[in-house]
Design a protein around this motif. Structure first.
Motif, PDB file in Angstrom:
ATOM      1  N   ASP A 143       0.829  -1.196   0.000  1.00  0.00           N
ATOM      2  CA  ASP A 143       0.000   0.000   0.000  1.00  0.00           C
ATOM      3  C   ASP A 143       0.869   1.253   0.000  1.00  0.00           C
ATOM      4  N   ASP A 145       0.481   4.187   1.665  1.00  0.00           N
ATOM      5  CA  ASP A 145       0.650   4.786   2.993  1.00  0.00           C
ATOM      6  C   ASP A 145       1.048   6.257   2.899  1.00  0.00           C
ATOM      7  N   CYS A 180       5.879   7.957  -0.372  1.00  0.00           N
ATOM      8  CA  CYS A 180       4.944   6.849  -0.551  1.00  0.00           C
ATOM      9  C   CYS A 180       5.726   5.547  -0.745  1.00  0.00           C
TER      10      CYS A 180
END
Length: 384
Positions: A143, A145, A180
């Motif tokens: 993911d 995040d 990210c």
């Protein structure tokens, strides 16, 4: 008078009119085949090449961008980038290890528009994404995040190890760095320009574009502008002889790997160099008398005060000569040997056992006395 009929064949013109359609058909088939092979055949190229259909190329992503209405301009020279870049343009920088000249990097940093720097080497990162420092490697995937819209819309990705990026802190003023996927994708905005750095470009390649959210992430990052200049240098940009050396083309991690290998080789050399190997038996060039050998060994024992070893040697020699005379062997118990000696020459068995199997003498005088006692026992047994 009867005249016979004469058969007349087709003329040259008729033959040409018939053959030209066949020739035109063959030409058309050949042209269509060549065009099909050109358009659908493999087009090899460098890694991240927007024209390459190889697994390491990026033609699939460029085709998706163009289908979405994004104008993608392919550039392989610095002059092409300078000519096509505008303030509303996104410039994609790939294969930055070929940018070895400081002047070329300064020219690239002055080009207007947003930037997407893919796997930048240290020199290119300092010039094109100076707000970021290199962090530890991470597994690029999972993911995002982060609150970056391009990554949130892409969701999960699946890639291999990637370099991560962190903010330089006080050196980047007025910029808020968004990280990210553990820092594998980092973006900040400064002076009206958005700079994005990607620690691995694998998700943009033809081979990995279809995995999970890779295509969405690539489309969101590269398609943020309607005009994109995709810069993949095919040759070294700038005068490498004047301002760069071979070390500028080597990634930073290679230096540490070479240093560790050199240390390992040095330690191995020290480890193996201390070993002298097994002893090699050789015939003596001269015959040494037994008395000299005994005297030399005795001097060695005396120099090292090895009375215990000397006593063991004396007792072992005496027993090797006594046991056959007593009808015994090396496995016979010491008490039985002492009783046999006492039965043969008389005396106390405990005294004989002390002399043959007792503790090591504490002084040189005791060692000499023990030698005389063993010699006396051996002489009496042989004469009995």
């Amino acid at each position: 008078m009867t005249f016979g009929s004469t058969a007349v064949g087709p003329s040259v013109g008729q033959r040409w009119r018939t053959a030209r359609w066949v020739i035109l058909a063959l030409v058309a088939i050949t042209a269509v085949s060549a065009a099909t092979a050109l358009l659908t055949g493999a087009r090899p190229g460098a890694r991240m090449d927007p024209r390459s259909t190889s697994p390491d190329g990026a033609l699939a992503l460029v085709s998706l961008l163009r289908d979405a209405g994004v104008e993608v301009i392919e550039a392989d020279r610095l002059a092409d980038v300078e000519r096509n870049a505008r303030p509303d343009t996104l410039v994609v920088f790939t294969e930055t290890y070929l940018l070895v000249d400081d002047d070329a990097l300064r020219r690239l940093s002055a080009i207007p528009g947003d930037r997407l720097v893919v796997e930048p080497v240290s020199r290119a990162r300092e010039a094109l994404a100076d707000g970021l420092d290199v962090g530890p490697d991470t597994s690029f995937g999972g993911d995002p995040d982060c609150d970056l819209r391009a990554a949130e819309r892409a969701g999960r990705t699946r890639l291999d190890t990637a370099v991560t990026y962190v903010a330089k802190g006080l050196e980047i003023k007025g910029a808020d760095v968004t990280r990210c996927y553990g820092g594998a994708v980092a973006r900040y905005t400064r002076d009206g320009r958005t700079v994005t750095a990607v620690g691995s470009g694998d998700f943009m390649l033809n081979a990995d574009l279809a995995k999970e959210g890779n295509a969405a992430l690539a489309m969101n990052l590269v398609g943020s502008r309607e005009r994109v200049v995709w810069y993949t240098p095919t040759l070294v940009e700038g005068d490498s002889d004047a301002s760069a050396s071979i070390t500028d083309l080597i990634p930073d991690w290679v230096t540490w790997v070479v240093a560790q290998l050199c240390l390992a080789v040095l330690l191995t050399a020290l480890w193996r160099g201390r070993r002298v190997g097994p002893l090699v038996a050789e015939d003596l060039p001269v015959v040494v008398r037994a008395s000299e050998t005994v005297e030399g060994r005795g001097r060695l024992y005396r120099s090292r005060r090895a009375r215990d070893r000397a006593a063991d040697a004396l007792r072992t020699g005496a027993l090797n000569r006594l046991l056959p005379r007593l009808g015994m062997n090396a496995t016979t118990a010491p008490s039985a040997v002492a009783r046999a000696v006492a039965d043969r020459i008389g005396g106390d068995p405990n005294a004989h056992g002390h002399r043959l199997f007792g503790p090591a003498p504490a002084t040189d005088a005791e060692l000499v006395t023990l030698a005389h006692q063993l010699d006396d026992i051996e002489r009496q047994v042989s004469q009995s």
